[in-house]
Design a protein around this motif. Structure first.
Motif, PDB file in Angstrom:
ATOM      1  N   GLY A 221     -12.507   8.179  -5.296  1.00 55.96           N
ATOM      2  CA  GLY A 221     -11.042   8.101  -5.234  1.00 55.96           C
ATOM      3  C   GLY A 221     -10.437   7.822  -6.601  1.00 55.96           C
ATOM      4  N   ALA A 222     -10.891   8.540  -7.621  1.00 58.04           N
ATOM      5  CA  ALA A 222     -10.416   8.310  -8.991  1.00 58.04           C
ATOM      6  C   ALA A 222      -8.922   8.650  -9.122  1.00 58.04           C
ATOM      7  CB  ALA A 222     -11.224   9.168  -9.965  1.00 58.04           C
ATOM      8  N   ASP A 223      -8.277   8.062 -10.119  1.00 57.38           N
ATOM      9  CA  ASP A 223      -6.856   8.356 -10.357  1.00 57.38           C
ATOM     10  C   ASP A 223      -6.680   9.647 -11.147  1.00 57.38           C
ATOM     11  OD1 ASP A 223      -5.678   5.897  -9.251  1.00 57.38           O
ATOM     12  OD2 ASP A 223      -6.964   4.976 -10.773  1.00 57.38           O
ATOM     13  N   GLU A 224      -7.715  10.033 -11.888  1.00 53.31           N
ATOM     14  CA  GLU A 224      -7.617  11.263 -12.676  1.00 53.31           C
ATOM     15  C   GLU A 224      -9.018  11.745 -13.013  1.00 53.31           C
ATOM     16  OE1 GLU A 224      -4.292  11.779 -15.515  1.00 53.31           O
ATOM     17  OE2 GLU A 224      -5.847  12.021 -17.045  1.00 53.31           O
ATOM     18  N   ALA A 273     -11.533  22.198  -5.859  1.00 48.83           N
ATOM     19  CA  ALA A 273     -11.570  21.888  -4.414  1.00 48.83           C
ATOM     20  C   ALA A 273     -11.672  20.392  -4.095  1.00 48.83           C
ATOM     21  CB  ALA A 273     -12.681  22.683  -3.743  1.00 48.83           C
ATOM     22  N   PRO A 274     -12.622  19.648  -4.673  1.00 50.68           N
ATOM     23  CA  PRO A 274     -12.696  18.226  -4.298  1.00 50.68           C
ATOM     24  C   PRO A 274     -11.441  17.450  -4.731  1.00 50.68           C
ATOM     25  CG  PRO A 274     -14.677  18.916  -5.483  1.00 50.68           C
ATOM     26  CD  PRO A 274     -13.689  20.025  -5.616  1.00 50.68           C
ATOM     27  N   ALA A 275     -10.814  17.884  -5.826  1.00 50.94           N
ATOM     28  CA  ALA A 275      -9.616  17.187  -6.315  1.00 50.94           C
ATOM     29  C   ALA A 275      -8.440  17.406  -5.368  1.00 50.94           C
ATOM     30  CB  ALA A 275      -9.270  17.666  -7.720  1.00 50.94           C
ATOM     31  N   VAL A 276      -8.321  18.630  -4.851  1.00 51.66           N
ATOM     32  CA  VAL A 276      -7.193  18.971  -3.980  1.00 51.66           C
ATOM     33  C   VAL A 276      -7.194  18.089  -2.731  1.00 51.66           C
ATOM     34  CG1 VAL A 276      -6.186  20.775  -2.528  1.00 51.66           C
ATOM     35  CG2 VAL A 276      -7.218  21.376  -4.705  1.00 51.66           C
ATOM     36  N   ALA A 277      -8.390  17.922  -2.161  1.00 53.73           N
ATOM     37  CA  ALA A 277      -8.477  17.188  -0.899  1.00 53.73           C
ATOM     38  C   ALA A 277      -7.792  15.829  -1.028  1.00 53.73           C
ATOM     39  CB  ALA A 277      -9.935  17.033  -0.506  1.00 53.73           C
ATOM     40  N   GLN A 278      -7.873  15.224  -2.223  1.00 48.53           N
ATOM     41  CA  GLN A 278      -7.265  13.893  -2.388  1.00 48.53           C
ATOM     42  C   GLN A 278      -6.117  13.879  -3.380  1.00 48.53           C
ATOM     43  OE1 GLN A 278      -9.887  10.557  -2.618  1.00 48.53           O
ATOM     44  NE2 GLN A 278     -11.595  11.790  -1.921  1.00 48.53           N
ATOM     45  N   ARG A 279      -5.670  15.076  -3.743  1.00 52.18           N
ATOM     46  CA  ARG A 279      -4.551  15.192  -4.694  1.00 52.18           C
ATOM     47  C   ARG A 279      -4.804  14.415  -5.994  1.00 52.18           C
ATOM     48  NH1 ARG A 279       0.388  16.773  -1.520  1.00 52.18           N
ATOM     49  NH2 ARG A 279      -0.597  18.305  -0.207  1.00 52.18           N
ATOM     50  N   ILE A 280      -6.011  14.503  -6.501  1.00 51.28           N
ATOM     51  CA  ILE A 280      -6.317  13.821  -7.771  1.00 51.28           C
ATOM     52  C   ILE A 280      -5.949  14.752  -8.926  1.00 51.28           C
ATOM     53  CG2 ILE A 280      -8.130  12.750  -9.169  1.00 51.28           C
ATOM     54  CD1 ILE A 280      -9.722  12.351  -6.544  1.00 51.28           C
ATOM     55  N   PRO A 281      -5.115  14.310  -9.855  1.00 51.27           N
ATOM     56  CA  PRO A 281      -4.787  15.178 -10.991  1.00 51.27           C
ATOM     57  C   PRO A 281      -6.019  15.468 -11.841  1.00 51.27           C
ATOM     58  CG  PRO A 281      -3.396  13.203 -10.946  1.00 51.27           C
ATOM     59  CD  PRO A 281      -4.474  12.999  -9.934  1.00 51.27           C
ATOM     60  N   VAL A 282      -6.117  16.706 -12.318  1.00 57.25           N
ATOM     61  CA  VAL A 282      -7.212  17.099 -13.213  1.00 57.25           C
ATOM     62  C   VAL A 282      -6.582  17.415 -14.565  1.00 57.25           C
ATOM     63  CG1 VAL A 282      -9.053  18.795 -13.638  1.00 57.25           C
ATOM     64  CG2 VAL A 282      -8.521  18.101 -11.287  1.00 57.25           C
ATOM     65  N   ARG A 283      -7.139  16.869 -15.637  1.00 59.38           N
ATOM     66  CA  ARG A 283      -6.574  17.125 -16.958  1.00 59.38           C
ATOM     67  C   ARG A 283      -7.648  17.786 -17.817  1.00 59.38           C
ATOM     68  NH1 ARG A 283      -1.841  14.648 -18.993  1.00 59.38           N
ATOM     69  NH2 ARG A 283      -1.798  12.930 -17.529  1.00 59.38           N
ATOM     70  N   VAL A 284      -7.302  18.870 -18.484  1.00 60.51           N
ATOM     71  CA  VAL A 284      -8.257  19.544 -19.377  1.00 60.51           C
ATOM     72  C   VAL A 284      -7.875  19.179 -20.807  1.00 60.51           C
ATOM     73  CG1 VAL A 284      -9.252  21.756 -20.072  1.00 60.51           C
ATOM     74  CG2 VAL A 284      -8.509  21.428 -17.709  1.00 60.51           C
ATOM     75  N   LEU A 285      -8.819  18.618 -21.560  1.00 58.51           N
ATOM     76  CA  LEU A 285      -8.511  18.079 -22.885  1.00 58.51           C
ATOM     77  C   LEU A 285      -9.537  18.543 -23.915  1.00 58.51           C
ATOM     78  CD1 LEU A 285      -7.879  14.631 -21.301  1.00 58.51           C
ATOM     79  CD2 LEU A 285      -6.152  15.748 -22.743  1.00 58.51           C
ATOM     80  N   ASN A 286      -9.148  18.423 -25.185  1.00 63.22           N
ATOM     81  CA  ASN A 286      -9.991  18.941 -26.267  1.00 63.22           C
ATOM     82  C   ASN A 286     -10.639  17.805 -27.062  1.00 63.22           C
ATOM     83  OD1 ASN A 286     -11.156  20.338 -28.340  1.00 63.22           O
ATOM     84  ND2 ASN A 286      -9.295  21.443 -28.955  1.00 63.22           N
ATOM     85  N   THR A 287     -11.976  17.743 -27.072  1.00 61.58           N
ATOM     86  CA  THR A 287     -12.653  16.676 -27.836  1.00 61.58           C
ATOM     87  C   THR A 287     -12.449  16.848 -29.344  1.00 61.58           C
ATOM     88  OG1 THR A 287     -14.637  17.999 -27.484  1.00 61.58           O
ATOM     89  CG2 THR A 287     -14.561  15.896 -26.383  1.00 61.58           C
ATOM     90  N   HIS A 288     -12.158  18.092 -29.758  1.00 62.32           N
ATOM     91  CA  HIS A 288     -11.985  18.325 -31.207  1.00 62.32           C
ATOM     92  C   HIS A 288     -10.539  18.134 -31.635  1.00 62.32           C
ATOM     93  CE1 HIS A 288     -15.889  19.863 -30.528  1.00 62.32           C
ATOM     94  NE2 HIS A 288     -15.498  21.011 -30.036  1.00 62.32           N
ATOM     95  N   ASN A 289      -9.658  17.893 -30.682  1.00 60.23           N
ATOM     96  CA  ASN A 289      -8.241  17.706 -31.006  1.00 60.23           C
ATOM     97  C   ASN A 289      -7.651  16.709 -30.001  1.00 60.23           C
ATOM     98  OD1 ASN A 289      -5.619  17.952 -31.841  1.00 60.23           O
ATOM     99  ND2 ASN A 289      -5.295  19.991 -30.951  1.00 60.23           N
ATOM    100  N   VAL A 290      -8.016  15.462 -30.217  1.00 63.32           N
ATOM    101  CA  VAL A 290      -7.706  14.409 -29.244  1.00 63.32           C
ATOM    102  C   VAL A 290      -6.196  14.242 -29.074  1.00 63.32           C
ATOM    103  CG1 VAL A 290      -8.158  11.979 -28.671  1.00 63.32           C
ATOM    104  CG2 VAL A 290      -9.871  13.310 -29.855  1.00 63.32           C
ATOM    105  N   ALA A 291      -5.440  14.617 -30.099  1.00 69.06           N
ATOM    106  CA  ALA A 291      -3.989  14.418 -30.054  1.00 69.06           C
ATOM    107  C   ALA A 291      -3.306  15.391 -29.093  1.00 69.06           C
ATOM    108  CB  ALA A 291      -3.409  14.591 -31.452  1.00 69.06           C
ATOM    109  N   SER A 292      -3.983  16.479 -28.781  1.00 69.00           N
ATOM    110  CA  SER A 292      -3.310  17.483 -27.936  1.00 69.00           C
ATOM    111  C   SER A 292      -3.206  16.992 -26.488  1.00 69.00           C
ATOM    112  CB  SER A 292      -4.080  18.805 -28.037  1.00 69.00           C
ATOM    113  OG  SER A 292      -4.302  19.347 -26.780  1.00 69.00           O
ATOM    114  N   ALA A 293      -2.074  17.305 -25.850  1.00 67.98           N
ATOM    115  CA  ALA A 293      -1.813  16.764 -24.504  1.00 67.98           C
ATOM    116  C   ALA A 293      -2.623  17.465 -23.427  1.00 67.98           C
ATOM    117  CB  ALA A 293      -0.325  16.887 -24.186  1.00 67.98           C
ATOM    118  N   GLY A 294      -3.178  18.623 -23.725  1.00 68.98           N
ATOM    119  CA  GLY A 294      -4.014  19.332 -22.764  1.00 68.98           C
ATOM    120  C   GLY A 294      -3.219  19.956 -21.630  1.00 68.98           C
ATOM    121  N   THR A 295      -3.936  20.267 -20.566  1.00 66.62           N
ATOM    122  CA  THR A 295      -3.307  20.866 -19.372  1.00 66.62           C
ATOM    123  C   THR A 295      -3.445  19.901 -18.210  1.00 66.62           C
ATOM    124  OG1 THR A 295      -3.923  23.081 -20.089  1.00 66.62           O
ATOM    125  CG2 THR A 295      -3.424  22.811 -17.748  1.00 66.62           C
TER     126      THR A 295
END
Ligand code: ADP
Ligand code: ASP
Ligand code: MG
Length: 458
Positions: A221-224, A273-295
């Motif tokens: 039940g993670a928050d993100e 699919a597993p995220a949808v079931a519990q409406r957990i937000p998924v964030r895609v981020l860049n390890t080489h550009n930590v400042a970017s907000a991602g998706t």
């Protein structure tokens, strides 16, 4: 609680592991659970070792395993050398895992045959090693951490493409992960791997560590769920093909799942699919550009009216099966008979188009085509076209603005195509073309939709 997943390139060498450890350190207060892939390229090497074994090439097997050993030794030397006990501990694990792999591979060399079960046992080693290495790297930086070496994700026995048993996995995750998190210890586990109820090692399919992160996120039940990779987020196209592709700041679960399914490798197709079931937000981020907000991927996605088309993806290695029968004319139950055959042979279909006397579907090339054709023949005339691709334009209410469709068709002018498909959901417009034209299609469509303002949509 959050899940932080690092892909292979994010843990490719000692500097990258150190960078990833720093990313976790900054998020300690969010109570992270870390999921790591194998070091970049290691899964490919292990698969190559199984191929060499199948060909009876023991010299080749040994060479590959020596390379895997050296690769991990080098990274470990740079990362954990200061603390002798961590280093020794890791080297023991490394040698044991590789010795176990060698025993299996020697057996395969003799038999010249490999079962999916044995293959999974060998390829899982990459994640088993990277997780221990990562946990040690955290500990020598005084971050309380523990490698979770038992497999928490319980799966069926579909080796190479296993499906999780969410209930059993939830119990395992609660028993093992939550006590660690409560004690402020950061658990580190290898992605990609599961185990059957009776303890056999399974894998979730190539790129499956994203899926592992989502399964674990849902189980606790993670928050993100954060997917850290080597690009700034989900983009309007694969940036390797379209250097000018733009980052998508927000997108809905259904759009992201559709993109992943139709070839956007940045996410494993089953991740959402597993995220949808519990409406957990998924964030895609860049390890080489930590400042970017991602998706940010959520239920709602981008609710602005202007959202329209979001991205173009391409799925290669597709086969079109075209079935014709006059019996279809005015008859009922014909499609059911055809699709019963697909179901029985466990062949999944991506796209379907129909006319009164014919139906065309696309399937992945990995399926046993000959068997499918033999079974379909008594019911319909079958024509097959191999080496095709599906170019998918994904977005919201795609056809509300007729200019979008017009631009897509205009962009495809001169490129032969064999199928078009647009669902009433307006989520995905797909075009089937020759694999050889895949790049050309994506470039043309990206230029038309994302590099110039799209009529009334903008
Ligand atoms: P990881 O090792 O972190 O799991 P992957 O190689 O599996 O990384 O996925 C990241 C890659 O996905 C990117 O380098 C990029 O080339 C590719 N990719 C394909 N389509 C897209 C897209 N629409 N947006 C972003 N990346 C994409
Ligand atoms: N290491 C696995 C692979 O290369 C899983 C992953 O990286 O997600 O397929
Ligand atoms: Mg990946």
């Amino acid at each position: 609680m959050i899940v932080i997943k690092f892909g292979g390139t994010s843990v490719g060498d000692a500097d990258r592991v150190a960078n990833a450890v720093a990313i976790v350190a900054k998020r300690q207060h969010l109570r992270p659970i870390v999921v790591v892939s194998a070091l970049a390229g290691v899964t490919n090497e292990l698969i190559a070792a199984t191929e060499a074994a199948k060909a009876g090439n023991l010299g080749g097997v040994n060479k590959i395993l020596d390379g895997v050993l050296m690769r991990h030794e080098n990274v470990a030397t740079r990362l954990v050398q200061q603390k002798f006990d961590f280093y020794e501990n890791f080297l023991t694990k490394l040698h044991n895992e590789l010795a176990a792999a060698k025993t299996i591979l020697q057996g395969i060399c003799l038999l010249r045959e490999i079962t999916p079960r044995a293959k999974d046992k060998v390829v899982a080693i990459g994640e088993k090693l990277s997780s221990v290495l990562f946990a040690h790297s955290m500990m020598i930086r005084a971050l309380a951490s523990e490698a979770v070496e038992c497999e928490l994700i319980e799966t069926d026995d579909r080796f190479g493409d296993a499906n999780p048993n969410m209930e059993a996995t939830r119990r395992n995750a609660h028993d093992v992960l939550l006590p660690l998190v409560e004690r402020h210890v950061i658990p580190v586990m290898g992605g990609f791997i599961g185990r059957t109820e009776d303890g056999a090692t399974t894998t979730l399919g190539r790129g499956g560590s994203d899926y592992s992160a989502a399964i674990i996120g849902a189980a606790v039940g993670a928050d993100e769920i954060q997917i850290w990779t080597d690009v700034d987020g989900m983009m309007t196209a694969d940036p390797r093909l379209i250097p000018g592709a733009r980052v998508i700041d927000r997108i809905s679960y259904v759009e992201a799942a559709e993109l992943a399914w139709f070839g956007a490798k940045v996410l494993h197709p089953k991740t959402i699919a597993p995220a949808v079931a519990q409406r957990i937000p998924v964030r895609v981020l860049n390890t080489h550009n930590v400042a970017s907000a991602g998706t940010l991927i959520t239920q709602e996605g981008d609710t602005r009216d202007s959202a329209g088309p979001r991205a173009v993806a391409v799925k290669r290695g597709i086969t079109v099966v075209h079935m014709t029968s006059n019996k279809m004319l005015g008859a009922h139950g014909f499609l059911a008979r055809l699709f019963a055959i697909f179901e029985e042979l466990e062949v999944s279909v991506d796209l379907i188009t129909t006319s009164e006397v014919s139906v065309s579907v696309t399937i992945d090339e990995k399926h046993n085509l000959q068997q499918l054709i033999e079974r379909l023949k008594p019911v319909a005339d079958v024509e097959v076209r191999e080496n095709q691709c599906i170019v998918a334009i994904v977005g919201r209410n795609l056809m509300r603005d007729s200019m979008v469709g017009a631009k897509i068709f205009e962009a495809m002018r001169g490129i032969p195509t064999s199928m078009f498909s647009l669902g009433t959901s307006g989520l995905n417009l797909s075009i089937v073309a020759d694999d050889a034209d895949a790049d050309r299609c994506v470039r043309a469509i990206h230029a038309a939709l994302f590099e110039a303002p799209v009529g009334a949509v903008s």
